[in-house]
Scaffold this active site. Structure first.
Site, PDB file in Angstrom:
ATOM      1  CG  ASP A 204     -25.941 -40.204   5.036  1.00 14.48           C
ATOM      2  OD1 ASP A 204     -26.075 -41.496   5.297  1.00 14.48           O
ATOM      3  OD2 ASP A 204     -25.265 -39.421   5.747  1.00 14.48           O
TER       4      ASP A 204
ATOM      5  CD  GLU B 100     -28.472 -43.898   8.071  1.00 14.88           C
ATOM      6  OE1 GLU B 100     -27.774 -45.071   7.452  1.00 14.88           O
ATOM      7  OE2 GLU B 100     -27.805 -42.508   7.121  1.00 14.88           O
TER       8      GLU B 100
END
Length: 694
Positions: free
Chosen positions: A344, A381
């Site tokens: 993330d 990401e």
């Protein structure tokens, strides 16, 4: 022959001796438990022992000075039964806020290496104390035996992004343990029927869903997604069905094992960019009390940088934090046998200690070359909340793949009919070679997606022009405004049959495009039966039907479900779609781009029809060529398409045409052959044709 360890000292009535300094956390040893914790700036450390469920320690055991080597405290405590106690630490040290030194010996500190966190068993049950997280010692008795896993190339992955609770918590799921790890096991036959070969689990590390809970208009809102990690080595206890802390993780291990045995890899969504402690106004329960100025990025005056948008940022490229992250990932790979990680806001992992982007971040390089992580998928990401956007430029060492945010944005716009996007669409479908140099990255760089947990579902993408996040309690100011969606003529649910049929067609168009694109493919759980979040594009706090899958829609949208199954099977069957095969005997290139006229790509601002042909030697018969043509007409009117000429003895056969009636979209069994190479594509449709030997 090793001798049993024996006590050498007494501390507050307990027999102790110096411990195993290289073994982090708390681990059972013969006759007792080994406790090890590291703090650079601590003056002293005390082990706190609690009776289960009690909030005040029954024993305090200061580490003797001789039980410290360098910055590491280690002690074996004898006579402890792991089922009879919980533990935490009290750490004392200097206090100077401007230097980030904020030690507080009165705080109970959770072991960063804890394997099980207590007090979180019941979902939504708030602790009755002021954030006292404690740990239990885990006895690892799970036997993997001769477990063998088959690793798939990344470009062949069809990834199903799933929230553990939301996947089965609605009663329509029909499982016996709704919202738990065990329920995933019950749904393995469903996942096999659908055909996906990987699941990406949204955060499963311990988090406190009640940490930011609040009430809005009578509804309880939670930290539902789980992106505020409490402990990185412990699975989320509320996802366990039996809550046996001392054998924490066995249920998840069994899920991973059975998924793997059924050909489904497991990727974990991990959050190393920030923690649940927040900023200077936030909680104080772990890293702040261990070494605040090491674990967090701090401004020159001791405040917290916030490139995560969540209050703090882990100082990922400090050597101690690097080692912590590496140890954590190794643990999940060796003890849980996970197949990969999605990081993330991974751009934060490439920031220096002062927050500036690094050219060759040591953490990312260490993960890329670590021998234990050698066969593990690393997916970034490739952006963060501080404005760093690295899609196409994330440091890779030919190991890191990326969530391709440009694929999502370009194709969402193209598919709904925006102009001047034909070239972008063609590039994205054929593997984004403009972003990822194929010489170095091959087909292993791009994870293509149109939907994920963050944003609209695939159905909502064609049911809403605007976000509808009012139930989040922020007056619809949260969530992205640039959704690149189109409601097909009516906002939200409608009784208009024409609008509903168009939405179904648009969903099929989008999924067919994803399945016919080069690179790994990811989609959101529930997209296969048009699950809706009712226009909420930021459902992070919604623990209700907004975020839960409504399995009754599988019957209502059975044609969409069958189409998803078919397209997944087609992608697996014709492997020229996912990667370059041996050169076709006809010498056609592995991939080629077309317009309504074959081999012509004089695209302009109004071009809305793109054709892609994949060619290579058949993976089933080396004497045959495998040629697949994918066409997408994003224009609202018909387009007369000329298909590429085929080698002698081959003819195009229609497999898919979303311009037909819903029950006729899958055309393969009808044996429709296109002998004159002319095909009328209706408005807003996709087609798939395969060259067949006559």
């Amino acid at each position: 022959m090793l001798q049993d360890l024996k006590p050498t000292d007494k501390v507050n009535g307990f027999d102790v001796r110096p411990g195993h300094f290289l073994v982090n956390g708390a681990t059972p040893v013969r006759g007792g438990v080994n406790f090890t914790i590291t703090s650079v700036y601590a003056k002293s450390c005390t082990l706190l022992l609690f009776r289960p469920t009690e909030n005040e320690p029954y024993a305090r055991l200061p580490f003797p000075e001789s039980y410290r080597i360098g910055n590491t405290f280690s002690m074996i405590v004898f006579g402890l039964e792991i089922y009879e106690f919980e533990y935490a630490y009290s750490i004392d040290g200097p206090y100077d806020e401007k230097k980030g030194l904020i030690f507080d010996k009165n705080k109970y500190i959770l072991d960063p290496y804890a394997k099980a966190v207590t007090g979180q068993s019941g979902w939504g049950v708030k602790q009755d104390n002021d954030c006292v997280y404690k740990a239990r010692v885990v006895f690892d008795d799970y036997d993997w035996g001769n477990f063998k896993k088959k690793t798939l190339p990344l470009e062949e992955l069809i990834i199903y992004e799933m929230h553990v609770r939301g996947f089965t918590n609605d009663k329509s799921s029909g499982v016996s343990c709704p919202g738990k790890f065990a329920a995933i096991r019950e749904k393995i036959p469903y996942l096999k029927e659908l055909g996906i070969n990987a699941v990406e689990l949204m955060p499963v590390f311990e988090f406190d869903e009640t940490g930011a809970s609040r009430t809005f208009e009578g509804e309880k809102l939670y930290d539902y997604w789980g992106y505020n990690t409490v402990c990185f080595f412990a699975p989320n206890t509320s996802y366990e069905s039996d809550h046996e802390h001392n054998r924490e993780g066995n249920e998840l291990k069994q899920v991973i094992r059975e998924l793997n045995e059924n050909g489904i890899e497991v990727i974990l969504d991990v959050v190393f960019n920030h923690t649940a402690e927040g900023n200077e106004h936030g909680l104080f329960f772990s890293f702040k009390g261990v070494d605040n100025n090491i674990y967090y990025m701090l401004t020159p005056d001791g405040k917290y940088y916030n490139f995560s948008g969540c209050g703090n940022v882990l100082n990922c490229n400090h050597p101690i934090v690097q080692q912590f992250i590496l140890n954590c990932l190794r643990y999940w790979v060796t003890e849980y046998r996970v197949d990969g990680f999605r990081f993330d806001l991974a751009s934060i992992l490439g920031r220096n200690e002062d927050g500036s982007p690094m050219d060759k971040p040591p953490l990312l390089k260490s993960l890329a070359f670590d021998p234990v992580l050698g066969g593990v998928k690393l997916i970034a990401e490739a952006w963060d909340a501080g404005g760093l956007y690295q899609v196409g430029s994330f440091p890779s060492w030919q190991r890191w793949a990326e969530w391709n945010g440009k694929y999502r944005d370009d194709l969402r716009r193209f598919l709904k009919g925006d102009n001047n996007l034909a070239w972008a669409a063609a590039n994205r479908i054929t593997g984004s070679k403009d972003l990822y140099d194929p010489t170095y990255r091959g087909n292993n760089a791009s994870v293509n997606f149109l939907t994920c947990h963050d944003g609209f579902t695939m159905y909502d993408m064609y049911a809403y022009n605007e976000k509808h996040n009012y139930k989040n309690g922020w007056n619809n100011t949260d969530g992205a405004n640039d959704n690149n969606s189109w409601n097909c003529g009516a906002e939200g649910e409608t009784d208009d049959i024409g609008v509903e049929l168009l939405r179904r067609k648009m969903v099929k168009n989008a999924f067919a495009t994803l399945m016919c694109s080069r690179g790994a493919a990811l989609f959101l759980a529930g997209d296969e039966f048009c699950n809706t979040q009712f226009g909420n594009n930021n459902a992070y706090c919604q623990d209700n039907i907004i975020s839960w899958l409504d399995w009754s829609r599988k019957e209502k949208y059975s044609d969409v479900f069958e189409f998803f199954k078919y397209m997944i099977a087609l992608r697996k069957r014709f492997r020229v779609i996912t990667g370059d095969r041996k050169e076709a005997r006809c010498s056609y290139p592995p991939q080629s781009i077309h317009s309504e006229i074959p081999w012509k790509t004089n695209y302009n601002a109004d071009t809305r029809m793109v054709g892609v042909m994949y060619a290579g030697r058949s993976s089933y018969d080396n004497n045959l060529d495998e040629l697949v043509y994918f066409g997408v007409n994003a224009y609202w009117g018909d387009v007369n398409v000329e298909l590429p000429t085929l080698p002698t003895g081959y003819v195009w056969k229609l497999y898919v045409d979303t311009g037909r009636q819903a029950d006729e979209v899958i055309a393969e069994k009808e044996n429709i052959f296109i002998y004159n190479r002319r095909f009328l594509m209706h408005g807003r449709t996709v087609i798939v044709l395969v060259a067949e030997k006559m």
